[in-house]
Design an enzyme around this catalytic site. Structure first.
Site, PDB file in Angstrom:
ATOM      1  N   ASP A 116       0.826  -1.204   0.000  1.00  0.00           N
ATOM      2  CA  ASP A 116       0.000   0.000   0.000  1.00  0.00           C
ATOM      3  C   ASP A 116       0.862   1.257   0.000  1.00  0.00           C
ATOM      4  OD1 ASP A 116      -2.615   0.825  -0.180  1.00  0.00           O
ATOM      5  OD2 ASP A 116      -2.899   1.047   1.977  1.00  0.00           O
TER       6      ASP A 116
ATOM      7  N   ASP B  98      -9.159  -2.128   2.547  1.00  0.00           N
ATOM      8  CA  ASP B  98      -9.038  -1.525   3.871  1.00  0.00           C
ATOM      9  C   ASP B  98     -10.018  -2.141   4.863  1.00  0.00           C
ATOM     10  OD1 ASP B  98      -7.093   0.168   2.865  1.00  0.00           O
ATOM     11  OD2 ASP B  98      -8.561   1.656   2.230  1.00  0.00           O
TER      12      ASP B  98
END
Length: 520
Positions: free
Chosen positions: A352, A412
């Site tokens: 990420d 997420d």
């Protein structure tokens, strides 16, 4: 199971950011004394600022000069446009040149009508100080609609409501994320309890139970590394071949989300005790409930696929399908121990951060690969569907031009959710009646999300949520295990998934939480 794993890699590889759009949209308020309509316009706040409220905006008679592009004053009489707002066509010369011509003719405002995508008007710095009248762009179709409604007697007001960074949809997004994670973890733990009961009732043998079906196991570090490498490859592939791969992702999402919605609704009907009616055709048994559920879920996915670009309402269906997809993913993908959780979440955190913060140094336009893939190369084109989308409730002017959304990537939710699901299963293995690990991990996820939103609001930039969620959830889980004296069991988990053999709980049946880790 291999197919489900491949779908998971394809969809998880598009983990996105929470983001906000910082635009310069404004409102064109048109009336004729009895009728009122408002339309989208785009202006440059640093060049030609507009009043922030309708009450403070000046009303101008609107003169229709869309027959000209106004690159010069030829054919336009000053007496006809003096004191009025002029509407002219876009093209052939700069915005500043049109504005200077309109200003010299005595016009008090300029609307540039465009039949292409609206952009923020700009000019050379030397031209900025020369323009003293409001200037904005509006869509050609909106202008035609206004002409049909009002005719020639139009009074126009231009104003730009303030754009608040803090929107009530943040609270809704937070609620969606924590509810999804908590329900997904609880479902995984409930399935684990069902497996224990099934093995206990069957003496440890028998056929695979319903809870065991369609599970995908990640039980070795090598599998995890390969999984993350495939995700990186998929993201890079989408970056370079977005216009083709996006349709593949849309098709996969329709299939996967319809299957997930079926799994969720089927589990709910089982929970409330809804019976099934079966019939046989050529010695094959069919469930009426399953057929009806499948038809419903496929219909929902097809409706989303057909109307996926209708921003005004399709986000509701997308969030419903996404909610089901995340729940089913957390129930289906099984991490066998905390070691695998640490490796997977740490690698995905690096993934990420790298694709958000590092890749802008290598891309031509300076935009990260993650953001480019999440938002799409074309603002009006197809979007990757694997995000929760909520319209900004306070963005009135921006929503006139096009619905403004805050987004949260499924990753997420799913990535920390896999750890929450492992904690929920571990509570079952140690016979924890208070679900200590599950509850603590959910609280850690909530705090991580709150910190993510806080940093986003303070910095004014979208944030890679895993940067905060992974440390919060991993550290909290490790601290709880260490405090309770169960780190060894928590780290190694169980070999049940690998060996596919009967097993007993890590603690003897009937042993209570108080018997372990009295200090906590």
């Amino acid at each position: 199971m291999e197919m489900k794993g491949a779908l998971g890699v394809a969809l998880l590889s598009v983990i996105s950011l929470i983001s906000q759009v910082n635009c310069q949209e404004a409102v064109l308020h048109i009336s004729n004394g009895s009728l009122v309509r408002e339309y989208c316009i785009v202006h440059n706040h640093s060049w030609t600022p507009l009043p922030q409220t309708l009450d403070t905006a000046t009303a101008y008679p609107l003169a229709n000069w869309t027959s000209t592009v106004l690159c010069n004053a030829a054919g336009v009489l000053p007496d006809v446009v003096k004191g009025k707002a002029m509407a002219v066509m876009r093209g052939e010369c700069d915005f500043s040149q049109k504005a200077l011509v309109a200003q010299s003719l005595g016009a008090t405002a300029l609307l540039i009508v465009s039949n292409t995508t609206l952009i923020t008007p700009s000019a050379n710095e030397s031209e900025y100080a020369k323009v003293h009248i409001p200037l904005a762009l509006m869509r050609y179709r909106d202008f035609l609609t206004a002409k049909q409604v009002f005719g020639e007697g139009m009074q126009a007001k231009l104003y730009a409501p303030p754009y608040s960074k803090i929107d009530p949809n943040i609270a809704v997004m937070l609620l969606i994320s924590i509810v999804t994670v908590a329900l997904g973890g609880y479902w995984s733990g409930a399935c684990e309890r069902e497996r224990f009961n099934s093995y206990a009732a069957g003496g440890g043998g028998g056929e695979e139970s319903k809870a065991d079906s369609n599970r995908v196991f990640l039980y070795s570090p090598l599998n995890v590394v390969i999984f993350v490498i495939l995700m990186c490859g998929m993201l890079v592939l989408m970056y370079f071949f977005y216009n083709v791969v996006v349709y593949v992702i849309i098709a996969i999402f329709c299939l996967a989300s319809a299957s997930a919605l079926f799994s969720c609704l089927d589990a709910v009907l089982d929970k409330i005790g809804c019976g099934t009616l079966s019939f046989s055709v050529r010695n094959k048994s069919f469930s009426v409930r399953s057929i009806l559920l499948a038809a419903l879920c496929i219909s929902v996915a097809v409706v989303w696929g057909v109307y996926r670009n209708e921003d005004r309402w399709i986000w509701i269906l997308q969030n419903l399908l996404g909610f089901a997809f995340c729940l089913n993913f957390m129930k289906t993908i099984t991490l066998s121990n905390f070691k695998i959780c640490v490796i997977l979440l740490s690698l995905l955190l690096l993934y990420d951060v790298f694709f958000v913060f590092i890749t802008p140094f290598f891309t031509k336009n300076g935009v990260s690969i993650m953001v480019q893939v999440a938002l799409g190369p074309d603002a009006t084109g197809e979007k990757i569907p694997v995000v929760m989308r909520l319209p900004r409730f306070s963005a009135w002017a921006q929503n006139l031009c096009g619905m403004q959304f805050s987004i949260l990537g499924y990753g997420d939710i799913i990535v920390p959710g896999l750890l929450v699901a492992y904690c929920s299963r571990f509570d079952v293995w140690i016979n924890s009646r208070r679900k200590v690990y599950f509850i603590c991990c959910c609280i850690a996820y909530l705090l991580g999300m709150v910190l993510t939103f806080a940093v986003m609001l303070l910095s004014g930039m979208g944030q890679p949520a895993l940067l905060y969620l992974v440390p919060f959830t991993l550290i909290t889980s490790a601290v709880v295990a260490g405090c309770r004296g169960e780190m060894r069991q928590f780290w190694t988990g169980t070999t049940y998934e690998v060996l596919d053999s009967p097993r007993e709980p890590l603690l003897a049946e009937g042993r209570t939480d108080r018997a372990v880790g009295e200090s906590c």
